[in-house]
Structure formats: structure tokens, C-alpha cells
Design an enzyme around this catalytic site. Sequence first.
Site, mmCIF file in Angstrom:
data_model
loop_
_atom_site.group_PDB
_atom_site.id
_atom_site.type_symbol
_atom_site.label_atom_id
_atom_site.label_comp_id
_atom_site.label_asym_id
_atom_site.label_seq_id
_atom_site.Cartn_x
_atom_site.Cartn_y
_atom_site.Cartn_z
ATOM 1 N N ASP A 86 44.839 44.546 41.180
ATOM 2 C CA ASP A 86 43.867 43.558 41.658
ATOM 3 C C ASP A 86 43.699 42.411 40.669
ATOM 4 O OD1 ASP A 86 42.520 45.381 39.845
ATOM 5 O OD2 ASP A 86 40.627 44.475 40.471
ATOM 6 N N ASP B 252 46.909 38.683 34.672
ATOM 7 C CA ASP B 252 46.008 39.834 34.532
ATOM 8 C C ASP B 252 45.839 40.442 35.923
ATOM 9 O OD1 ASP B 252 43.976 41.623 34.050
ATOM 10 O OD2 ASP B 252 42.431 40.093 33.796
ATOM 11 N N HIS C 295 46.922 47.323 36.602
ATOM 12 C CA HIS C 295 46.125 47.211 37.823
ATOM 13 C C HIS C 295 46.653 46.117 38.728
ATOM 14 C CE1 HIS C 295 43.578 43.717 36.460
ATOM 15 N NE2 HIS C 295 43.727 44.242 35.268
ATOM 16 N N HIS D 168 41.173 35.287 34.157
ATOM 17 C CA HIS D 168 40.074 34.973 35.079
ATOM 18 C C HIS D 168 39.772 33.480 35.111
ATOM 19 C CE1 HIS D 168 38.399 39.322 34.287
ATOM 20 N NE2 HIS D 168 39.706 39.283 34.469
ATOM 21 N N ASP E 225 47.711 45.753 29.769
ATOM 22 C CA ASP E 225 46.698 44.876 30.367
ATOM 23 C C ASP E 225 46.060 43.982 29.301
ATOM 24 O OD1 ASP E 225 45.019 43.855 32.324
ATOM 25 O OD2 ASP E 225 43.580 45.503 32.207
ATOM 26 N N GLU F 16 40.375 47.319 39.208
ATOM 27 C CA GLU F 16 40.023 47.377 37.781
ATOM 28 C C GLU F 16 38.960 46.353 37.460
ATOM 29 O OE1 GLU F 16 40.182 46.253 33.498
ATOM 30 O OE2 GLU F 16 40.569 44.988 35.224
ATOM 31 N N GLU F 17 39.077 45.177 38.090
ATOM 32 C CA GLU F 17 38.187 44.067 37.738
ATOM 33 C C GLU F 17 36.734 44.329 38.126
ATOM 34 O OE1 GLU F 17 39.088 41.865 35.837
ATOM 35 O OE2 GLU F 17 41.241 41.557 36.032
#
Length: 434
Positions: A101, A162, A99, A401, A219, A196-197
Site C-alpha cells: 500500500d 514507499d 508493503h 508520502h 522499507d 502498513e501505512e
Amino acid sequence: MAVATQQPKAATRLVAPPKESVVDRFLRYVRIDTQSQEDQTSTPSTKKQWTLANLLADELRQLGASNVRVSEHCVVYASIPSNLPEGTSRVPTIGFLAHVDTSPAVSGENVRPVFHANYRGGDIQLPGDPSQVIKVAQNPLLEGLIGDDIITTDGTTLLGSDDKAGVATIMTLVDLLLSNPDVRHGPISIGFTPDEEIGSGIDKFDVAAFGAEFAYTVDGGELGEISDETWSARLATVTFHGKSTHPGTAKGMMVNSIHALGHFVTLLPGNMLPETTEDRVGFVHPYIGTADVETSTLKVLLRDFELSGLEDKERILRENAAKTERAHPGVTIAIEVKENYKNMKEVLKHHPELTENVFEAARRAGVTPFSKPIRGGTDGSKLTFRGLPCPNIYTGGHNFHAKTEFNSRRGLEKTTETLVHLVQIFAERSTVAH
Ligand SMILES: [Zn+2]
């Protein structure tokens, strides 16, 4: 069945190096802000995700990938045709997904990656914010990274490993395969997805157009960590009905649903909460609600790896609702349960070769593979139930994150190597005589 003579050698040597190293590619992509945003009605949720999606499409074309296109929802698709000799038996089309994002939780604007060459051990203080320290005590894995080159941020943003580590390693796979035709592989599909997030991008992913029989999301975290299991997840909405009257004249008439809600919460088992469980133990998690005299509501997440475990948790909620009703005469409680997603193992157990092949690919790359069930859902778990079985592969990244997010040169290189081995393993294992 005899093995065909065209079978590629187990460890085909790569002749040409990638046009750009996976580390340089990664450092370039993390500088591009692609943060997604909750509660948007359109996909992509943020316009800035187009920047990376369009760049990836251009670069895929330059590398020589086929059928490169970006959908109206910012999904990048591409493919690489099989280069197996004619007469080879059918090899399934394998997909790779990452992903573009990054998490809405921490800023991804002006990411300034810091390259800590030849890490000598010890805590890593991030230069842009001295309060951000990657501590060995909290990251014992750092001990294993001595001698590696560690990539962090300056401490003011997340890194976005990520999942730009997934993007960069897949792009390097494409680069390597297209410049090394001696590396034998079947047909390959490539997909890069937005949002995705926030959990919504994959809904716009066209499984049929992607054209793969099986896929892998790239991922995951620590080198070696392979996931073919996720939560099975349900959401319970508990509604407490009372009776509102003017408080001045409420005696004997008012039934305040807020008290029932409070009672219900105290009955939730303390050893079955996110804050008291780990590994394979599921939980119930009251996470949001409304409190009002007439009607109160509480949303509760139910999570377990086993469907039977989910059933148990649902039963506990219903029993507690009955107890609460008895303790609060006049209150009625309704529970509505919705399925969010299911453990992808329910499907993947019928395709054990997907996990076996990636374990073998890891070993060939010099990485020790291990299974790690994901205490969450993944894009792969949704795709699995849409007909595209899809385990998750490591990227070498840590502390997702967070401003302390990091990856390493070895993490990126070994992940790339794993992907290169993986496509060859599918070719080898499917290449049998007619
Ligand atoms: Zn991710």
C-alpha cells in the site's frame, strides 16, 4: 569448529541477469494505485490493493517460487527452498517483507513516473506541477546522485517508492536466486503485506505460516540506512472531570474542565515536543482532545528510545495533573496510559548477527552502512515482539508520502545487490562442519 568445504565463495558472481530489471519492475508497480485508507473496519482497507497483491502472486509463480498464496486479508506469502548441498549444517530461514500500500496522505492514482536519465545536478522541477520542485537545498543528498538516473513523479501524486521499491527489490531477488542456482542460500520466506501505512495490515500477518526465524522489512530510505531501533511508544489519555450547571446560575457551582485542560497543556515542557526535538530525543505530543464543561479529554503520545525515558514522561504528566488539580479546585484528573509498541532493540540486542550481516551485505554491495533509529514504529517492530526479529533495510527512496518522493536506478540496484549478498552471508556464516 572447522569451516566446511562446501562453503560458498564470498562473492558468488551472478551469471544470469534478472528477467526484468529492477528499475522496469519498479516503474511497472508504481503505476498501480494501492493507496490504503484510514478508519476502515476490514483488511485490506481498500480493494485496489488486491490488484498488486494478485499480480505479485502470479509473478512469483512464474518465477518459480514455492508455496505462493494470497490470504483472505491480501497478504502474499511465498518461499524459496534452500539450495545448499546436503550435509550443510542448518541455516536459519530468513524472511523479506515489503508493503504493497501507499500512504493515504497523498494521491497514488495515475502515478506517472518520470525518469531523469544521467542527472547533472541542480533542482528538479516536476513537469505536471511547476510548484513541485525537488530542491538541492532541502535534499542535499542529490549532490551524491549526479550521474545516477533519478525517478520522480510528474508532481501530481506520490511516487510510491514507499514501499514499491521494497516490493521490486525483493521480487528481483527472487528472480535472481531462481535463475542463478550457483548463488548459495538457505531457505527464504517472502511476504508482501497490505495497510502498513495505516498500521493495521501486519495484524493479519501469520508469523507461523510465514515460517521464518528472522526477517527484514525492506522499507527504509537512503542507501546504507539500517534500522534496528524504533520508539518505545505509549498513549496517555488524560480526562478532566468538572461540574456542569446552567451558566446563568453557575456562580460558585460550575467547575469548567476546559480551563483545567488549558492549564495542563501550558505545563507541557516546551523542549520535549515533536516540533522541538530530533534524533534520539523523545517527546510528549498532545494531538487530539475534546473540550466540554463537564468532561474534557486530551490524548498525548509519549515517545522515547529508552523505557526509562518513557517512565520520566509519564511521571511528568502525572505531576502536571496534580499541579492542575491544585490550580483548579473541584477538578479531578485521571490519566490512563496504554502501551502502543516497544523499541525492537529490546529484542534485537539478543540477535546482533541480524544487524552485522546486513552491514556486511551493504559493504559487499559497495554501500556504506549506518544505523538510524526510527522515530516511529514499523511493521518490523510489531513482528519483533510477535517472535519474528525484524530490522529494517534501506530502499534508496527519499521524501516518503510527498509529491516530491524519489528514488534512483542506483538506489534500486544497490538495494537488490544488498539482499543477494545478505542471503549468501547467512549461508556462509551458518555453514560450518558438524
Ligand atoms: Zn513504508
